[in-house]
Design a protein around this motif. Structure first.
Motif, PDB file in Angstrom:
ATOM      1  N   UNK A  14     -13.628 -24.824  52.404  1.00  0.00           N
ATOM      2  CA  UNK A  14     -12.697 -25.937  52.513  1.00  0.00           C
ATOM      3  C   UNK A  14     -11.408 -25.543  51.784  1.00  0.00           C
ATOM      4  N   UNK A  15     -10.282 -25.810  52.413  1.00  0.00           N
ATOM      5  CA  UNK A  15      -8.992 -25.476  51.808  1.00  0.00           C
ATOM      6  C   UNK A  15      -8.552 -26.653  50.939  1.00  0.00           C
ATOM      7  N   UNK A  16      -8.525 -26.417  49.619  1.00  0.00           N
ATOM      8  CA  UNK A  16      -8.068 -27.450  48.684  1.00  0.00           C
ATOM      9  C   UNK A  16      -6.848 -26.917  47.937  1.00  0.00           C
ATOM     10  N   UNK A  17      -6.012 -27.809  47.437  1.00  0.00           N
ATOM     11  CA  UNK A  17      -4.842 -27.341  46.671  1.00  0.00           C
ATOM     12  C   UNK A  17      -5.232 -26.467  45.478  1.00  0.00           C
ATOM     13  N   UNK A  18      -6.343 -26.805  44.816  1.00  0.00           N
ATOM     14  CA  UNK A  18      -6.781 -26.022  43.659  1.00  0.00           C
ATOM     15  C   UNK A  18      -7.222 -24.621  44.071  1.00  0.00           C
ATOM     16  N   UNK A  19      -7.983 -24.519  45.157  1.00  0.00           N
ATOM     17  CA  UNK A  19      -8.420 -23.193  45.624  1.00  0.00           C
ATOM     18  C   UNK A  19      -7.218 -22.350  46.032  1.00  0.00           C
ATOM     19  N   UNK A  20      -6.279 -22.973  46.737  1.00  0.00           N
ATOM     20  CA  UNK A  20      -5.064 -22.258  47.123  1.00  0.00           C
ATOM     21  C   UNK A  20      -4.320 -21.753  45.899  1.00  0.00           C
ATOM     22  N   UNK A  21      -4.166 -22.620  44.904  1.00  0.00           N
ATOM     23  CA  UNK A  21      -3.407 -22.256  43.705  1.00  0.00           C
ATOM     24  C   UNK A  21      -4.094 -21.147  42.912  1.00  0.00           C
ATOM     25  N   UNK A  22      -5.395 -21.243  42.738  1.00  0.00           N
ATOM     26  CA  UNK A  22      -6.132 -20.243  41.957  1.00  0.00           C
ATOM     27  C   UNK A  22      -6.116 -18.889  42.661  1.00  0.00           C
ATOM     28  N   UNK A  23      -6.385 -18.876  43.960  1.00  0.00           N
ATOM     29  CA  UNK A  23      -6.387 -17.608  44.685  1.00  0.00           C
ATOM     30  C   UNK A  23      -4.977 -17.031  44.753  1.00  0.00           C
ATOM     31  N   UNK A  24      -3.985 -17.865  44.970  1.00  0.00           N
ATOM     32  CA  UNK A  24      -2.589 -17.409  44.988  1.00  0.00           C
ATOM     33  C   UNK A  24      -2.209 -16.794  43.640  1.00  0.00           C
ATOM     34  N   UNK A  25      -2.594 -17.454  42.556  1.00  0.00           N
ATOM     35  CA  UNK A  25      -2.303 -16.933  41.220  1.00  0.00           C
ATOM     36  C   UNK A  25      -2.926 -15.552  41.030  1.00  0.00           C
ATOM     37  N   UNK A  26      -4.198 -15.420  41.404  1.00  0.00           N
ATOM     38  CA  UNK A  26      -4.888 -14.138  41.229  1.00  0.00           C
ATOM     39  C   UNK A  26      -4.317 -13.040  42.116  1.00  0.00           C
ATOM     40  N   UNK A  27      -3.886 -13.400  43.309  1.00  0.00           N
ATOM     41  CA  UNK A  27      -3.350 -12.401  44.232  1.00  0.00           C
ATOM     42  C   UNK A  27      -1.948 -11.940  43.834  1.00  0.00           C
ATOM     43  N   UNK A  28      -1.292 -12.718  42.981  1.00  0.00           N
ATOM     44  CA  UNK A  28       0.090 -12.401  42.617  1.00  0.00           C
ATOM     45  C   UNK A  28       0.271 -12.088  41.144  1.00  0.00           C
ATOM     46  N   UNK A  29      -0.788 -11.605  40.511  1.00  0.00           N
ATOM     47  CA  UNK A  29      -0.688 -11.196  39.117  1.00  0.00           C
ATOM     48  C   UNK A  29      -1.328  -9.829  38.939  1.00  0.00           C
ATOM     49  N   UNK A  30      -0.777  -9.066  38.017  1.00  0.00           N
ATOM     50  CA  UNK A  30      -1.391  -7.785  37.663  1.00  0.00           C
ATOM     51  C   UNK A  30      -2.322  -7.973  36.470  1.00  0.00           C
TER      52      UNK A  30
END
Length: 140
Positions: A14-30
């Motif tokens: 399920x696409x939730x704002x929290x899942x989007x935010x957490x995965x986006x954060x992880x994908x865009x950090x070193x």
């Protein structure tokens, strides 16, 4: 965000704002943040999100193979959106965790398998030492 939405849907999540935010954060950090670090970075944008939600989301993302969980010997796990096998450098002074180029050890699994009776399925390789910033502090 469309790419992340597609990834979640592809995994049947399920696409939730929290899942989007957490995965986006992880994908865009070193960085290789802990759940607590992720929570602190995102809570201002998602004030109703709890630390428990972050932990549950990380578990779901890990189970579906979208992220990997790292155990670098601290009291809590770190998380990485780069899921291909790759070694990590860990600073024993400040706790910084960095990726190493996976090509450095690309044949390691096959080499180990040659010398053992194991059928190897994965590898996790950590190197521990002092990062350049901590070395500099130690020398001053």
């Amino acid at each position: 965000m469309e790419e992340i939405t597609a990834l979640l849907k592809q995994k049947g999540l399920k696409v939730t704002p929290q899942r989007l935010a957490i995965l986006n954060f992880l994908m865009n950090t070193k960085e290789h943040p802990t759940a607590e670090t992720i929570y602190k970075k995102l809570v201002s944008d998602f004030p109703t999100m709890s630390l428990a939600t972050v932990y549950k989301t990380l578990e779901v993302l890990k189970e579906t193979g979208l992220i990997q969980e790292l155990n670098v010997g601290e009291g809590s796990f770190r998380y990485d959106a780069k899921t291909s096998p790759h070694p990590h450098l860990v600073c024993i002074s400040c706790g910084k965790v960095e990726d190493m180029d996976e090509n450095m050890f690309k044949d390691l699994l096959q080499e180990v398998q040659k010398y053992t009776d194991y059928k190897l399925v994965e590898q996790r390789l950590y190197f521990y030492g002092y990062c350049p910033a901590c070395q500099k502090k130690m020398n001053n």
